[in-house]
Design a protein around this motif. Sequence first.
Motif, PDB file in Angstrom:
ATOM      1  N   ILE A 139     -23.462 -20.703  26.954  1.00  0.00           N
ATOM      2  CA  ILE A 139     -23.840 -20.381  28.331  1.00  0.00           C
ATOM      3  C   ILE A 139     -22.868 -21.061  29.287  1.00  0.00           C
ATOM      4  O   ILE A 139     -22.554 -22.250  29.132  1.00  0.00           O
ATOM      5  N   THR A 140     -22.402 -20.328  30.282  1.00  0.00           N
ATOM      6  CA  THR A 140     -21.368 -20.855  31.176  1.00  0.00           C
ATOM      7  C   THR A 140     -21.882 -21.255  32.557  1.00  0.00           C
ATOM      8  O   THR A 140     -21.176 -21.929  33.301  1.00  0.00           O
ATOM      9  N   GLU A 141     -23.092 -20.853  32.933  1.00  0.00           N
ATOM     10  CA  GLU A 141     -23.588 -21.178  34.272  1.00  0.00           C
ATOM     11  C   GLU A 141     -24.329 -22.511  34.284  1.00  0.00           C
ATOM     12  O   GLU A 141     -24.635 -23.090  33.245  1.00  0.00           O
ATOM     13  N   LYS A 142     -24.611 -22.997  35.496  1.00  0.00           N
ATOM     14  CA  LYS A 142     -25.311 -24.263  35.676  1.00  0.00           C
ATOM     15  C   LYS A 142     -26.745 -24.004  36.143  1.00  0.00           C
ATOM     16  O   LYS A 142     -27.039 -22.990  36.783  1.00  0.00           O
ATOM     17  N   LEU A 163     -45.610 -31.250  35.670  1.00  0.00           N
ATOM     18  CA  LEU A 163     -44.393 -32.056  35.737  1.00  0.00           C
ATOM     19  C   LEU A 163     -43.228 -31.334  36.420  1.00  0.00           C
ATOM     20  O   LEU A 163     -42.170 -31.919  36.620  1.00  0.00           O
ATOM     21  N   LEU A 164     -43.437 -30.065  36.783  1.00  0.00           N
ATOM     22  CA  LEU A 164     -42.369 -29.302  37.425  1.00  0.00           C
ATOM     23  C   LEU A 164     -42.174 -29.764  38.868  1.00  0.00           C
ATOM     24  O   LEU A 164     -43.133 -30.087  39.559  1.00  0.00           O
ATOM     25  N   PRO A 165     -40.924 -29.774  39.343  1.00  0.00           N
ATOM     26  CA  PRO A 165     -40.679 -30.048  40.755  1.00  0.00           C
ATOM     27  C   PRO A 165     -40.944 -28.795  41.585  1.00  0.00           C
ATOM     28  O   PRO A 165     -41.380 -27.768  41.050  1.00  0.00           O
ATOM     29  N   ASP A 166     -40.661 -28.871  42.872  1.00  0.00           N
ATOM     30  CA  ASP A 166     -40.704 -27.688  43.729  1.00  0.00           C
ATOM     31  C   ASP A 166     -39.694 -26.684  43.179  1.00  0.00           C
ATOM     32  O   ASP A 166     -38.511 -26.989  43.023  1.00  0.00           O
ATOM     33  N   MET A 167     -40.138 -25.474  42.864  1.00  0.00           N
ATOM     34  CA  MET A 167     -39.283 -24.491  42.199  1.00  0.00           C
ATOM     35  C   MET A 167     -38.531 -23.587  43.177  1.00  0.00           C
ATOM     36  O   MET A 167     -37.722 -22.751  42.745  1.00  0.00           O
ATOM     37  N   LYS A 168     -38.752 -23.737  44.482  1.00  0.00           N
ATOM     38  CA  LYS A 168     -38.139 -22.838  45.452  1.00  0.00           C
ATOM     39  C   LYS A 168     -36.616 -22.925  45.412  1.00  0.00           C
ATOM     40  O   LYS A 168     -36.032 -23.997  45.559  1.00  0.00           O
ATOM     41  N   GLY A 169     -35.999 -21.768  45.161  1.00  0.00           N
ATOM     42  CA  GLY A 169     -34.548 -21.682  45.143  1.00  0.00           C
ATOM     43  C   GLY A 169     -33.881 -22.237  43.904  1.00  0.00           C
ATOM     44  O   GLY A 169     -32.645 -22.285  43.823  1.00  0.00           O
ATOM     45  N   LYS A 170     -34.659 -22.632  42.911  1.00  0.00           N
ATOM     46  CA  LYS A 170     -34.090 -23.285  41.729  1.00  0.00           C
ATOM     47  C   LYS A 170     -33.562 -22.270  40.715  1.00  0.00           C
ATOM     48  O   LYS A 170     -34.063 -21.158  40.584  1.00  0.00           O
ATOM     49  N   ARG A 171     -32.533 -22.719  39.983  1.00  0.00           N
ATOM     50  CA  ARG A 171     -32.000 -21.968  38.854  1.00  0.00           C
ATOM     51  C   ARG A 171     -32.587 -22.593  37.585  1.00  0.00           C
ATOM     52  O   ARG A 171     -32.407 -23.786  37.351  1.00  0.00           O
ATOM     53  N   VAL A 172     -33.258 -21.775  36.775  1.00  0.00           N
ATOM     54  CA  VAL A 172     -34.061 -22.289  35.657  1.00  0.00           C
ATOM     55  C   VAL A 172     -33.586 -21.693  34.337  1.00  0.00           C
ATOM     56  O   VAL A 172     -33.385 -20.477  34.227  1.00  0.00           O
ATOM     57  N   LEU A 173     -33.446 -22.548  33.332  1.00  0.00           N
ATOM     58  CA  LEU A 173     -33.168 -22.117  31.963  1.00  0.00           C
ATOM     59  C   LEU A 173     -34.384 -22.452  31.116  1.00  0.00           C
ATOM     60  O   LEU A 173     -34.795 -23.603  31.034  1.00  0.00           O
TER      61      LEU A 173
END
Length: 246
Positions: free
Chosen positions: A104-107, A38-48
């Motif tokens: 947490i303060t980041e997006k 179910l994951l999208p393309d993870m390239k360049g993504k910010r992940v929590l």
Amino acid sequence: MAQQNIFDNETFFDGYKKLRAGEKNANDLFEIPVLFSLLPDMKGKRVLDLGCGFGEHCKEYVRMGAERVYGIDISEKMLEVARKENSDPKITYELMPIEDIGKITEKFDIVISSLAFHYVEDFSGAVKTINSLLADGGQFIFSQEHPFSTCFSGGERWTRDENGEKIYLNLKGYGYERENESSWFVDNIKKYHRMFSTIVNTLVEGGFVIDKMVEPLPNDEILAKYPDYTDLYHKPDFLIIRASKK
């Protein structure tokens, strides 16, 4: 109110590690493959990653191209393994319960959680906070124990025939949303039961559109090797959902 931290119990931790190391464990056969599908393309993504455990998933997200992975867990024992075995310059591990993610303060582009939310009492509050941590168009992908499992509060779970084979599930109390205590390696493990409708409505009310829901079942290859998993056709073990921020 103090959050439950059962994974730092030595007996539970050792039992859990042995279970996950086994070839037949349901996480590896059913939950993890669907979660990753179910994951999208993870390239360049910010992940929590909420409830990152041993950090194996965090390391895999980096291998898949994620730019930044932030893994939190309530268990110091889990994080000790994560930092030792699954560290990477792009990964940050932090001791934090899911209930505290408002700090947490980041997006992030993607929030992922594997089998943690049935331990969280305030699901609604967590969902709203997750929505606020996601960038526009961000995705929330999570798995949890199936509601047919979380409603179980004791007694015989199955009706069996004269040979001991499972005929059907004994289901009761599904409509009573509550905290349940169960035994799994140790006694008094707290889990929170919510109906399907509550899970879905909480996501919608928290600002999400549901993209997909999966209740994993065994294929013919798995059944040929592990016929006991036929019982999943009576009661799936897991519920896995992908939702997008409106």
